[in-house]
Design an enzyme around this catalytic site. Structure first.
Site, PDB file in Angstrom:
ATOM      1  N   CYS A 103       0.812  -1.216   0.000  1.00 32.46           N
ATOM      2  CA  CYS A 103       0.000   0.000   0.000  1.00 32.46           C
ATOM      3  C   CYS A 103       0.846   1.268   0.000  1.00 32.46           C
ATOM      4  O   CYS A 103       1.918   1.305   0.612  1.00 32.46           O
ATOM      5  CB  CYS A 103      -0.896   0.038   1.221  1.00 32.46           C
ATOM      6  SG  CYS A 103      -1.941  -1.385   1.391  1.00 32.46           S
ATOM      7  N   GLU A 138      19.065 -17.287  -6.103  1.00 32.89           N
ATOM      8  CA  GLU A 138      18.607 -15.972  -6.563  1.00 32.89           C
ATOM      9  C   GLU A 138      18.138 -16.041  -8.028  1.00 32.89           C
ATOM     10  O   GLU A 138      17.124 -15.448  -8.396  1.00 32.89           O
ATOM     11  CB  GLU A 138      19.739 -14.941  -6.381  1.00 32.89           C
ATOM     12  CG  GLU A 138      19.530 -13.590  -7.015  1.00 32.89           C
ATOM     13  CD  GLU A 138      18.328 -12.807  -6.484  1.00 32.89           C
ATOM     14  OE1 GLU A 138      17.639 -13.292  -5.571  1.00 32.89           O
ATOM     15  OE2 GLU A 138      18.065 -11.724  -7.037  1.00 32.89           O
ATOM     16  N   HIS A 173      20.471 -36.685  -4.459  1.00 36.36           N
ATOM     17  CA  HIS A 173      19.715 -37.033  -3.250  1.00 36.36           C
ATOM     18  C   HIS A 173      18.220 -36.770  -3.414  1.00 36.36           C
ATOM     19  O   HIS A 173      17.502 -36.693  -2.431  1.00 36.36           O
ATOM     20  CB  HIS A 173      20.270 -36.268  -2.038  1.00 36.36           C
ATOM     21  CG  HIS A 173      21.701 -36.595  -1.759  1.00 36.36           C
ATOM     22  ND1 HIS A 173      22.094 -37.811  -1.248  1.00 36.36           N
ATOM     23  CD2 HIS A 173      22.837 -35.890  -1.960  1.00 36.36           C
ATOM     24  CE1 HIS A 173      23.411 -37.834  -1.133  1.00 36.36           C
ATOM     25  NE2 HIS A 173      23.893 -36.679  -1.564  1.00 36.36           N
ATOM     26  N   GLU A 232       9.630 -15.268 -10.117  1.00 37.25           N
ATOM     27  CA  GLU A 232       8.972 -14.029  -9.734  1.00 37.25           C
ATOM     28  C   GLU A 232       8.409 -13.261 -10.931  1.00 37.25           C
ATOM     29  O   GLU A 232       7.293 -12.746 -10.868  1.00 37.25           O
ATOM     30  CB  GLU A 232      10.032 -13.187  -9.019  1.00 37.25           C
ATOM     31  CG  GLU A 232       9.569 -11.939  -8.380  1.00 37.25           C
ATOM     32  CD  GLU A 232      10.713 -11.224  -7.657  1.00 37.25           C
ATOM     33  OE1 GLU A 232      11.896 -11.486  -7.942  1.00 37.25           O
ATOM     34  OE2 GLU A 232      10.395 -10.373  -6.810  1.00 37.25           O
ATOM     35  N   LYS A 286       6.532  -4.399  -4.065  1.00 43.00           N
ATOM     36  CA  LYS A 286       7.955  -4.076  -3.955  1.00 43.00           C
ATOM     37  C   LYS A 286       8.416  -4.099  -2.511  1.00 43.00           C
ATOM     38  O   LYS A 286       9.416  -4.708  -2.177  1.00 43.00           O
ATOM     39  CB  LYS A 286       8.188  -2.686  -4.574  1.00 43.00           C
ATOM     40  CG  LYS A 286       9.638  -2.205  -4.485  1.00 43.00           C
ATOM     41  CD  LYS A 286      10.545  -3.050  -5.340  1.00 43.00           C
ATOM     42  CE  LYS A 286      11.998  -2.692  -5.213  1.00 43.00           C
ATOM     43  NZ  LYS A 286      12.867  -3.760  -5.759  1.00 43.00           N
ATOM     44  N   TRP A 289      -2.812  -2.808  -1.665  1.00 43.52           N
ATOM     45  CA  TRP A 289      -2.420  -4.199  -1.938  1.00 43.52           C
ATOM     46  C   TRP A 289      -3.236  -5.038  -0.964  1.00 43.52           C
ATOM     47  O   TRP A 289      -3.025  -4.968   0.251  1.00 43.52           O
ATOM     48  CB  TRP A 289      -0.918  -4.347  -1.700  1.00 43.52           C
ATOM     49  CG  TRP A 289      -0.340  -5.642  -2.157  1.00 43.52           C
ATOM     50  CD1 TRP A 289       0.043  -5.960  -3.425  1.00 43.52           C
ATOM     51  CD2 TRP A 289      -0.039  -6.789  -1.354  1.00 43.52           C
ATOM     52  NE1 TRP A 289       0.561  -7.232  -3.457  1.00 43.52           N
ATOM     53  CE2 TRP A 289       0.518  -7.774  -2.204  1.00 43.52           C
ATOM     54  CE3 TRP A 289      -0.189  -7.090  -0.002  1.00 43.52           C
ATOM     55  CZ2 TRP A 289       0.934  -9.015  -1.747  1.00 43.52           C
ATOM     56  CZ3 TRP A 289       0.220  -8.340   0.456  1.00 43.52           C
ATOM     57  CH2 TRP A 289       0.766  -9.272  -0.414  1.00 43.52           C
ATOM     58  N   ASN A 319      -2.128   2.063   5.571  1.00 44.26           N
ATOM     59  CA  ASN A 319      -1.160   1.046   5.153  1.00 44.26           C
ATOM     60  C   ASN A 319      -0.848   0.221   6.392  1.00 44.26           C
ATOM     61  O   ASN A 319      -0.544   0.786   7.433  1.00 44.26           O
ATOM     62  CB  ASN A 319       0.093   1.774   4.627  1.00 44.26           C
ATOM     63  CG  ASN A 319       1.216   0.821   4.259  1.00 44.26           C
ATOM     64  OD1 ASN A 319       1.022  -0.391   4.267  1.00 44.26           O
ATOM     65  ND2 ASN A 319       2.364   1.371   3.934  1.00 44.26           N
ATOM     66  N   GLY A 320      -0.939  -1.110   6.296  1.00 43.53           N
ATOM     67  CA  GLY A 320      -0.626  -1.949   7.464  1.00 43.53           C
ATOM     68  C   GLY A 320      -1.770  -2.899   7.761  1.00 43.53           C
ATOM     69  O   GLY A 320      -2.680  -3.078   6.937  1.00 43.53           O
ATOM     70  N   LYS A 331      14.392 -15.096  -9.262  1.00 46.45           N
ATOM     71  CA  LYS A 331      14.131 -14.093 -10.303  1.00 46.45           C
ATOM     72  C   LYS A 331      13.223 -14.681 -11.374  1.00 46.45           C
ATOM     73  O   LYS A 331      12.282 -14.036 -11.814  1.00 46.45           O
ATOM     74  CB  LYS A 331      15.441 -13.622 -10.965  1.00 46.45           C
ATOM     75  CG  LYS A 331      16.315 -12.675 -10.204  1.00 46.45           C
ATOM     76  CD  LYS A 331      15.817 -11.265 -10.093  1.00 46.45           C
ATOM     77  CE  LYS A 331      15.013 -11.123  -8.823  1.00 46.45           C
ATOM     78  NZ  LYS A 331      15.746 -10.689  -7.660  1.00 46.45           N
ATOM     79  N   ARG A 346       5.438  -0.013  -5.856  1.00 47.95           N
ATOM     80  CA  ARG A 346       5.343  -0.807  -4.629  1.00 47.95           C
ATOM     81  C   ARG A 346       4.411  -2.011  -4.801  1.00 47.95           C
ATOM     82  O   ARG A 346       4.424  -2.912  -3.964  1.00 47.95           O
ATOM     83  CB  ARG A 346       4.817   0.069  -3.495  1.00 47.95           C
ATOM     84  CG  ARG A 346       5.749   1.198  -3.131  1.00 47.95           C
ATOM     85  CD  ARG A 346       5.039   2.237  -2.306  1.00 47.95           C
ATOM     86  NE  ARG A 346       4.762   1.814  -0.956  1.00 47.95           N
ATOM     87  CZ  ARG A 346       5.558   2.039   0.091  1.00 47.95           C
ATOM     88  NH1 ARG A 346       6.672   2.698  -0.084  1.00 47.95           N
ATOM     89  NH2 ARG A 346       5.250   1.631   1.294  1.00 47.95           N
TER      90      ARG A 346
HETATM   91  O1  M6R Z   1      13.270  -4.571   0.802  1.00 45.85           O
HETATM   92  P1  M6R Z   1      13.822  -5.928   1.131  1.00 45.85           P
HETATM   93  O2  M6R Z   1      15.161  -6.177   0.546  1.00 45.85           O
HETATM   94  O3  M6R Z   1      13.804  -6.191   2.616  1.00 45.85           O
HETATM   95  O4  M6R Z   1      12.806  -6.946   0.481  1.00 45.85           O
HETATM   96  C1  M6R Z   1      12.928  -8.317   0.696  1.00 45.85           C
HETATM   97  C2  M6R Z   1      12.159  -9.110  -0.337  1.00 45.85           C
HETATM   98  O5  M6R Z   1      10.795  -8.816  -0.263  1.00 45.85           O
HETATM   99  C3  M6R Z   1      12.640  -8.827  -1.756  1.00 45.85           C
HETATM  100  O6  M6R Z   1      14.004  -9.046  -1.888  1.00 45.85           O
HETATM  101  C4  M6R Z   1      11.909  -9.717  -2.769  1.00 45.85           C
HETATM  102  O7  M6R Z   1      12.253 -11.046  -2.568  1.00 45.85           O
HETATM  103  C5  M6R Z   1      12.227  -9.255  -4.186  1.00 45.85           C
HETATM  104  N1  M6R Z   1      11.016  -8.985  -4.893  1.00 45.85           N
HETATM  105  C6  M6R Z   1      12.998 -10.233  -4.966  1.00 45.85           C
HETATM  106  O8  M6R Z   1      13.287  -9.785  -6.257  1.00 45.85           O
END
Ligand code: M6R
Length: 609
Positions: free
Chosen positions: A2, A482, A505, A489, A604, A74, A99-100, A486, A27
């Site tokens: 949000c 990672e 395994h 995501e 975000k 959101w 927000n929250g 990516k 965001r």
């Molecule tokens: O702002 P932050 O680095 O604490 O966020 C952590 C994760 O939410 C963030 O890295 C998320 O996994 C990304 N969208 C990955 O690309």
């Protein structure tokens, strides 16, 4: 997640509100809305489409006013439908955005219903609006600030809010506890936002509210009270000039722009490290570093993977025992506290709810020494920790974290060198060599980015698949994780990462000639072991896509596609190897036509649990 914008000015503020929302789009959100006080009554427009669509509706509705609040939502409580979109009204008197998450919204809802309040949404937010309304009705002064103060005392959970009342047409009130909120001050008005970027060009000076603060904004000024109701004087900060533009420029997506910004941001991040000294981490670092015997790193998502990568550096370079834990797990488990362990939180935003809560939990159970490695300098994490290191990647707009990750790695590597030097394990020669490697990184990154055309060809093939495996060993295993994150995501291709030695395994069972296996092959001491693991994949028909350092002698052949990177880059090699994986995810997503910068269901900055 949000986003909030609020405004009170001597001019029409609708444009400021919608432009602020546009800048908060990154965001992540699924509905949005604007409310203003117009001709003495609150009026609102809400949409379950994009902010651009909302702006058109706002124009059609001829919304205008000098005070107002706006929101990108959101969804948490209640589906993303118009009725649940903010601003939420209470009896056409109160307009509020939030927000929250309010944890005790259910009993409050029952109580307010019994008092005759009709609920029009499924949100927890509506409880706050009615509570403020009811508290104000009960108070003879009918003062909005008093009502907000009293109502907030009854809430459990995390929030940032912005609110105005029909009968107080000259002020907007903002409050924060657990979610970020910044006050922006401009020449002709004062503003609120979840993120200073929303007010760039509108406000020249900023106040980053502290936990429990309530800010009363009018055209004439800003008055802040703390959680005890006392007037609070907070530092006013000038807007930071940032040369990393938030506009797209020639790029198709922010993620692409941010991938290609990496040589520049890494150059900036390494440029300021002319020598290895604790002072890089703050005035108290020297003493703190001398008092610790281990590290506990806490983070989420991509930041967790940078912390995992750094564990290899901390143990090999600094010889300091290191534990890395997912913040959302750590915060809820009974852990054994070592007061001599320094807690290091790693985060792009510095506002991730789980990491923030894990940090507070660590402090509560007896960790004295804390360090934040964050990209947002005034974030909550940076303000809650003893030591801080700003990664300086500039605004990262794409939901998929890229340049924030590589700059986190630079910061963590510098931390490993610093601790190694303090512990007598990094000699002057070692330091000079490491600094040369760091300063050469931007050039090395450029040569990896030049591989893009070959990666586009891989992406064409990968985009037709439903699954992929990523393999790495040692310090490159977190890079495989990672790479898989990516890909999942943004392209929605299901991906898993394994340490290559673990394949036999279990995961080998899913390897067929339909399975792409993306393998990170640095020319390091584990190369021969990795080659054996690659044979295991080929023997089952698996399709290998290998990112191989020069000198590994891994060649393309039937079922083996190879992209050759420059020669091995020593301990900093993960920073180079992650870049082709970012590009691979990006181009696969482009081929599949997904919304690269705003992938479905994601936000975000994850400011709720
Ligand atoms: O702002 P932050 O680095 O604490 O966020 C952590 C994760 O939410 C963030 O890295 C998320 O996994 C990304 N969208 C990955 O690309």
């Amino acid at each position: 997640m949000c986003g909030i914008v609020g405004a009170v000015a001597q001019r029409d503020i609708v444009g400021v509100l919608t432009e602020g929302l546009r800048r908060l789009e990154y965001r992540g959100y699924d509905s949005c809305g604007v409310a203003v006080l117009q001709h003495g009554a609150p009026r609102r427009v809400r949409s379950i489409e994009r902010v651009a669509n909302l702006a058109e509706q706002v124009e059609d509705a001829r919304l205008s006013g000098t005070i107002g609040v706006a929101h990108t939502r959101w969804a948490t409580h209640g589906a993303p439908i118009t009725d649940n979109a903010h601003p939420i009204f209470s009896r056409d008197e109160i307009a509020l955005v939030h927000n929250g998450i309010i944890e005790n919204h259910e009993p409050l809802r029952d109580e307010l219903k019994a008092l005759g309040y009709a609920f029009e949404s499924d949100t927890d937010t509506e409880v706050i609006a009615h509570l403020i309304h009811h508290t104000r009705e009960e108070d003879a002064s009918r003062d909005l600030l008093t009502a907000v103060q009293r109502a907030l005392q009854r809430l459990r959970g995390a929030y940032a809010i912005a609110v105005f009342a029909k009968s107080e047409p000259d002020r907007v009130i903002g409050a924060r506890a657990g979610s970020p909120l910044v006050v922006g001050m401009g020449e002709r008005g004062n503003y609120l936002a979840s993120d200073a970027m929303a007010l760039s060009g509108t406000a020249e000076h900023f106040i980053f509210l502290e936990e429990g603060d309530i800010a009363v904004l009018s055209c004439n000024g800003v008055h802040i009270v703390d959680r005890d109701g006392a007037t609070a004087h907070r530092e006013v900060q000038a807007q930071h000039a940032n040369h990393y533009a938030t506009e797209l420029g020639p790029y198709r997506h922010y993620m692409q722009k941010e991938i290609f910004e990496q040589p520049d941001v890494v150059a900036d991040a390494t440029e300021r490290v002319r020598s290895i000294t604790p002072a890089l981490f703050g005035a108290k670092a020297q003493r703190a570093f001398s008092e610790i015997d281990s590290l506990l790193l806490l983070a989420c998502g991509t930041s967790y993977y940078s912390a995992l990568t750094a564990k290899y550096w901390f143990e090999s370079i600094a010889g300091i025992p290191t534990q890395v834990e997912i913040a959302s797990e750590y915060r809820y488990r009974e852990s054994v506290v070592n007061p001599c362990a320094m807690v290091v939180v790693v985060s792009q935003s510095g506002e991730t709810a789980d990491t923030l809560a894990a940090l507070k939990h660590a402090q509560e159970i007896g960790h004295h020494h804390t360090l934040a490695i964050c990209n947002v300098p005034h974030s909550s994490m940076m303000r809650l920790t003893e030591l801080h290191y700003s990664t300086g990647a500039g605004p990262e707009i794409g939901v998929a974290s890229t340049k924030a990750f590589t700059t986190q790695l630079v910061a963590l590597f510098v931390l490993a060198l610093t601790l190694g030097k303090e512990r007598g394990r990094v000699s002057t020669d070692d330091e000079a060599h490491a600094l040369r490697q760091l300063h050469h990184l931007p050039a090395a990154l450029n040569s990896v980015l030049a591989l893009e055309p070959q990666i586009v060809a891989w992406a064409q093939a990968l985009a037709r698949k439903d699954h992929a495996l990523f393999l790495g060993r040692g310090v490159h295993y977190p890079i495989a994780l990672e790479g898989a994150l990516k890909l999942k995501e943004i392209s929605y291709v299901h991906a898993e990462a394994y340490p290559a030695g673990e394949l036999k395994h279990g995961p080998l069972a899913i390897v067929t000639n339909e399975m792409p296996v993306i393998t990170i092959a640095p020319n390091d001491t584990l190369l021969e072991k990795l080659k054996s693991n690659m044979q295991e994949v080929r023997a089952r028909g698996g399709q290998l896509y290998v990112l191989a350092d020069a000198g590994t002698k891994i060649e393309s052949s039937d079922g083996v596609r190879v992209i050759q990177l420059p020669g091995h880059y020593g301990p900093l090699s993960p920073i180079l190897h992650v870049v082709p994986l970012q590009l691979l995810a990006y181009h696969t997503a482009c081929v599949r036509g997904t919304d690269v910068d705003k992938p479905r269901n994601l936000a975000k900055s994850v400011t709720v649990e």
